[in-house]
Design a protein around this motif. Structure first.
Motif, mmCIF file in Angstrom:
data_model
loop_
_atom_site.group_PDB
_atom_site.id
_atom_site.type_symbol
_atom_site.label_atom_id
_atom_site.label_comp_id
_atom_site.label_asym_id
_atom_site.label_seq_id
_atom_site.Cartn_x
_atom_site.Cartn_y
_atom_site.Cartn_z
ATOM 1 N N GLY A 196 8.223 71.664 34.681
ATOM 2 C CA GLY A 196 8.012 73.100 34.584
ATOM 3 C C GLY A 196 6.579 73.501 34.297
ATOM 4 O O GLY A 196 6.274 74.699 34.183
ATOM 5 N N PHE A 254 4.704 76.271 36.310
ATOM 6 C CA PHE A 254 5.048 77.684 36.162
ATOM 7 C C PHE A 254 4.448 78.333 34.914
ATOM 8 O O PHE A 254 4.587 79.537 34.720
ATOM 9 C CB PHE A 254 6.570 77.829 36.130
ATOM 10 C CG PHE A 254 7.259 77.186 37.300
ATOM 11 C CD1 PHE A 254 7.218 77.767 38.557
ATOM 12 C CD2 PHE A 254 7.928 75.975 37.152
ATOM 13 C CE1 PHE A 254 7.829 77.167 39.646
ATOM 14 C CE2 PHE A 254 8.546 75.375 38.240
ATOM 15 C CZ PHE A 254 8.492 75.970 39.483
ATOM 16 N N LYS A 255 3.794 77.536 34.092
ATOM 17 C CA LYS A 255 3.254 78.069 32.841
ATOM 18 C C LYS A 255 1.951 78.834 33.087
ATOM 19 O O LYS A 255 1.072 78.377 33.807
ATOM 20 C CB LYS A 255 3.016 76.938 31.841
ATOM 21 C CG LYS A 255 4.294 76.246 31.400
ATOM 22 C CD LYS A 255 4.013 75.081 30.469
ATOM 23 C CE LYS A 255 5.317 74.394 30.044
ATOM 24 N NZ LYS A 255 5.064 73.200 29.199
ATOM 25 N N LEU A 293 5.648 83.676 39.027
ATOM 26 C CA LEU A 293 6.386 82.795 39.922
ATOM 27 C C LEU A 293 5.802 82.837 41.321
ATOM 28 O O LEU A 293 5.694 81.806 41.994
ATOM 29 C CB LEU A 293 7.866 83.196 39.936
ATOM 30 C CG LEU A 293 8.855 82.168 40.483
ATOM 31 C CD1 LEU A 293 8.687 80.820 39.806
ATOM 32 C CD2 LEU A 293 10.281 82.656 40.308
ATOM 33 N N TYR A 319 4.495 79.626 43.415
ATOM 34 C CA TYR A 319 5.002 79.338 44.761
ATOM 35 C C TYR A 319 3.860 79.293 45.782
ATOM 36 O O TYR A 319 3.848 78.455 46.683
ATOM 37 C CB TYR A 319 6.009 80.403 45.181
ATOM 38 C CG TYR A 319 7.412 80.218 44.649
ATOM 39 C CD1 TYR A 319 7.673 79.425 43.534
ATOM 40 C CD2 TYR A 319 8.489 80.842 45.257
ATOM 41 C CE1 TYR A 319 8.954 79.266 43.051
ATOM 42 C CE2 TYR A 319 9.782 80.683 44.780
ATOM 43 C CZ TYR A 319 10.015 79.899 43.680
ATOM 44 O OH TYR A 319 11.292 79.743 43.205
ATOM 45 N N THR A 339 11.931 75.812 44.512
ATOM 46 C CA THR A 339 12.945 76.775 44.057
ATOM 47 C C THR A 339 14.000 76.131 43.177
ATOM 48 O O THR A 339 14.740 76.839 42.489
ATOM 49 C CB THR A 339 13.624 77.466 45.257
ATOM 50 O OG1 THR A 339 14.325 76.486 46.046
ATOM 51 C CG2 THR A 339 12.615 78.177 46.138
ATOM 52 N N ARG A 340 14.102 74.812 43.212
ATOM 53 C CA ARG A 340 15.083 74.130 42.359
ATOM 54 C C ARG A 340 14.724 74.283 40.886
ATOM 55 O O ARG A 340 15.587 74.340 40.019
ATOM 56 C CB ARG A 340 15.155 72.642 42.717
ATOM 57 C CG ARG A 340 16.127 71.855 41.827
ATOM 58 C CD ARG A 340 15.904 70.356 41.910
ATOM 59 N NE ARG A 340 16.221 69.810 43.213
ATOM 60 C CZ ARG A 340 16.028 68.535 43.533
ATOM 61 N NH1 ARG A 340 15.469 67.700 42.656
ATOM 62 N NH2 ARG A 340 16.344 68.092 44.736
ATOM 63 N N TYR A 341 13.445 74.356 40.590
ATOM 64 C CA TYR A 341 12.996 74.293 39.205
ATOM 65 C C TYR A 341 12.832 75.669 38.566
ATOM 66 O O TYR A 341 12.931 75.795 37.349
ATOM 67 C CB TYR A 341 11.694 73.499 39.130
ATOM 68 C CG TYR A 341 11.905 72.091 39.618
ATOM 69 C CD1 TYR A 341 12.540 71.156 38.824
ATOM 70 C CD2 TYR A 341 11.507 71.701 40.893
ATOM 71 C CE1 TYR A 341 12.766 69.860 39.272
ATOM 72 C CE2 TYR A 341 11.729 70.412 41.352
ATOM 73 C CZ TYR A 341 12.364 69.502 40.537
ATOM 74 O OH TYR A 341 12.605 68.235 40.992
ATOM 75 N N LYS A 342 12.576 76.677 39.378
ATOM 76 C CA LYS A 342 12.523 78.039 38.841
ATOM 77 C C LYS A 342 12.665 79.007 40.003
ATOM 78 O O LYS A 342 11.957 78.899 41.003
ATOM 79 C CB LYS A 342 11.213 78.302 38.090
ATOM 80 C CG LYS A 342 11.257 79.578 37.256
ATOM 81 C CD LYS A 342 10.042 79.687 36.340
ATOM 82 C CE LYS A 342 10.150 80.920 35.450
ATOM 83 N NZ LYS A 342 8.974 81.039 34.550
ATOM 84 N N TYR A 343 13.585 79.924 39.854
ATOM 85 C CA TYR A 343 13.858 80.855 40.944
ATOM 86 C C TYR A 343 14.307 82.192 40.376
ATOM 87 O O TYR A 343 15.036 82.242 39.383
ATOM 88 C CB TYR A 343 14.951 80.312 41.868
ATOM 89 C CG TYR A 343 15.334 81.268 42.975
ATOM 90 C CD1 TYR A 343 14.506 81.431 44.078
ATOM 91 C CD2 TYR A 343 16.496 82.022 42.899
ATOM 92 C CE1 TYR A 343 14.827 82.325 45.086
ATOM 93 C CE2 TYR A 343 16.837 82.914 43.909
ATOM 94 C CZ TYR A 343 15.990 83.057 44.998
ATOM 95 O OH TYR A 343 16.316 83.947 45.991
ATOM 96 N N GLU A 344 13.836 83.258 41.006
ATOM 97 C CA GLU A 344 14.278 84.601 40.660
ATOM 98 C C GLU A 344 14.547 85.358 41.949
ATOM 99 O O GLU A 344 13.782 85.231 42.925
ATOM 100 C CB GLU A 344 13.206 85.339 39.850
ATOM 101 C CG GLU A 344 12.920 84.722 38.494
ATOM 102 C CD GLU A 344 11.720 85.355 37.808
ATOM 103 O OE1 GLU A 344 11.160 86.332 38.358
ATOM 104 O OE2 GLU A 344 11.333 84.868 36.725
#
Length: 261
Positions: free
Chosen positions: A117, A120-121, A125, A129, A156-161
């Motif tokens: 992760g 994404f820090k 997002l 991406y 998208t597996r690790y963070k998605y909105e």
């Protein structure tokens, strides 16, 4: 049924003996499977080293092909973890080694592994991406020794909105490169393992590939355990047929083989 993406204990993140994966494939009716063990040079997590003893791997595959020749076809593949600075290193590797099948995947972006992760820090997002797809495009542009792109929207597996832009314009530019080269993409069924309730990549990416004339597409479980070998491969085939694809592909000696759906 063909499972074109799986791992054994030759991969650093898998403990399953290769025999167990093969036996699971036979039990589930898989006709052909491709082992695609991980090589991920410069992986940013120092606690895990994604490399393969290629001499032992080659010997083991040959032993398994002989032992199971009347039960299942076994292909020797590799999954390379792309990063822009690794192009020449992978070219050298592939000039020295032979594989039936080469998956090019991006597990690290901006020198940060997706799994932790860290990517994404400190940014939105969309910004994360954009870095992922931009670096993936650079790797595709500069590196051509692969068969297919693995789980293309893995990020998208690790963070998605909902509502996040899919960067289809960048993906379209990738397809403009790989389709004329005779390279393809995969449907990866591991999205269900991670509670995404879908296959990877998303349908709109598969539709774009089809609309642009792409024909080379494999389906794989990305199994790291015997119980996942062959998982939801049939669902991948149904989706391909629904989009309009006529064939699913496998690879032998880096040449695509086409099987009517």
């Amino acid at each position: 049924m063909f499972d074109n993406h799986m791992h054994s204990n030759f991969s650093a993140d898998c403990e399953a003996p290769i025999e167990n994966m093969i036996e699971a494939g036979i039990e589930k009716g898989v006709k052909e499977l491709s082992f695609t063990e991980h090589i991920d040079y410069d992986y940013p997590d120092p606690s895990i080293v994604f490399d393969v003893d290629l001499q032992q791997y080659d010997q083991k595959i040959k032993e398994m092909q002989a032992a199971y020749k009347n039960k299942i076809n076994i292909r020797k593949g590799i999954e390379l973890g792309l990063q822009p600075h690794l192009t020449e290193r992978y070219n050298q590797l592939l000039n020295e080694e032979s594989f039936d099948f080469i998956i090019a995947s991006m597990h690290t972006t901006d020198k940060k592994d997706l799994h932790s992760g860290n990517l994404f820090k400190g940014q939105s997002l969309n910004e994360a991406y954009e870095k992922y797809y931009t670096e993936l495009y650079e790797c595709v542009r500069d590196f051509d020794q692969f068969s297919i792109l693995g789980h293309l929207d893995l990020v998208t597996r690790y963070k998605y909105e909902p509502g996040v832009y899919h960067f289809l314009d960048v993906i379209e530019e990738m397809f403009k490169i790989i389709i004329p080269r005779g390279q393809g993409i995969e449907i990866n069924t591991s999205g269900y393992k991670y509670n995404m309730n879908r296959l990877l990549p998303s349908r709109n990416i598969l539709q774009l590939y089809y609309d642009m004339g792409g024909e080379i597409i494999t389906v794989g479980s990305d199994a790291h355990k015997p119980e996942r070998v062959g998982d939801r491969i049939d669902e991948g085939y149904h989706l391909l047929k629904d989009i309009g694809f006529k064939y699913v592909s496998t690879f032998q000696n880096r040449e695509p083989q086409f099987h009517k759906l």
